[in-house]
Design an enzyme around this catalytic site. Sequence first.
Site, short mmCIF file in Angstrom:
data_model
loop_
_atom_site.label_atom_id
_atom_site.label_comp_id
_atom_site.label_asym_id
_atom_site.label_seq_id
_atom_site.Cartn_x
_atom_site.Cartn_y
_atom_site.Cartn_z
N ASP A 61 0.82 -1.21 0.00
CA ASP A 61 0.00 0.00 0.00
C ASP A 61 0.86 1.26 0.00
OD1 ASP A 61 -2.40 -1.36 -0.01
OD2 ASP A 61 -2.63 -1.32 2.17
N TYR A 109 7.21 -10.21 6.84
CA TYR A 109 7.03 -8.78 7.06
C TYR A 109 7.61 -8.40 8.41
CZ TYR A 109 3.58 -8.49 3.25
OH TYR A 109 2.95 -8.51 2.03
#
Length: 279
Positions: free
Chosen positions: A55, A113
């Site tokens: 994003d 992540y």
Amino acid sequence: MEWIRYKMIVEYDGTHFAGFQIQTHDRTVQGEIQKALKIMTKGTKVIIYGSGRTDSGVHAKGQVIHFDYPFMIPAKNMQRALNSLTTDEIFVKDVSIVETDFHARYNTSGKKYQYRIDLNEISDPFKRMYTLHHPYRIDMEKLENALKDIEGKHDFSSFCASNSGRENKVRTVYEASVIKDVFNNELIFTFRGNGFLYNMVRIFVGTLLQIANGLRPADEIKRLLAVQDRDEAGPTAKPQGLYLMEVYYKASEAVKDSDHQEGIVVEKQVQNELDHSVK
């Protein structure tokens, strides 16, 4: 014409990009790389495919892409050319020529992540685009126990953006951990699994911080996994603290990542050194 397939590992500072995926009116990572490739081919359009989207504001240390190029260029020359033509916010770390059946997205077996939290009382302007400022108390024992509840195979509906569609929300998380960077007074969360839903990591972090603050009970993760309701979970943490660290293409690599163990050892060594210096 025989097209050559290239695989690349790319890192980027996502601060001034509207995410990875190309958009009509906004600057994106995919758009910038494709623009550079079009210059190299003197006008031939080359489409790149990423392992997944990130994003707006999200960073990457190990995004993987692939594309087909109209003629052969040695991998090192391709790397140099792209690094000279793309903005300094993007850096191509590694290039290899692969078989035409390789696909950056569909061949993945997992991802890793990290999310960084700045615990300092006063916000640091030089960290504001790369960490989430959180100057509140943290109960590390509660936090570590809650992270253990995330690990395993679960339906993660409570930790997925409401607008993500009807896809199967069962995923396996191999690692959900946190270490404290004592020098920078930061928390570094690591999440490693066979796949992640939209906003999953950021919702994890928003919920975990509320547990660590005492705003939610210690066993809240178990309840949220059971109710499978996004509205019951915590807020979606801001994007700037999130980093795509690595993409795996072998199941064995996704299940066991040696970097995690090395990180724990380093953190403990640093803490021991600090303890000895106090004595």
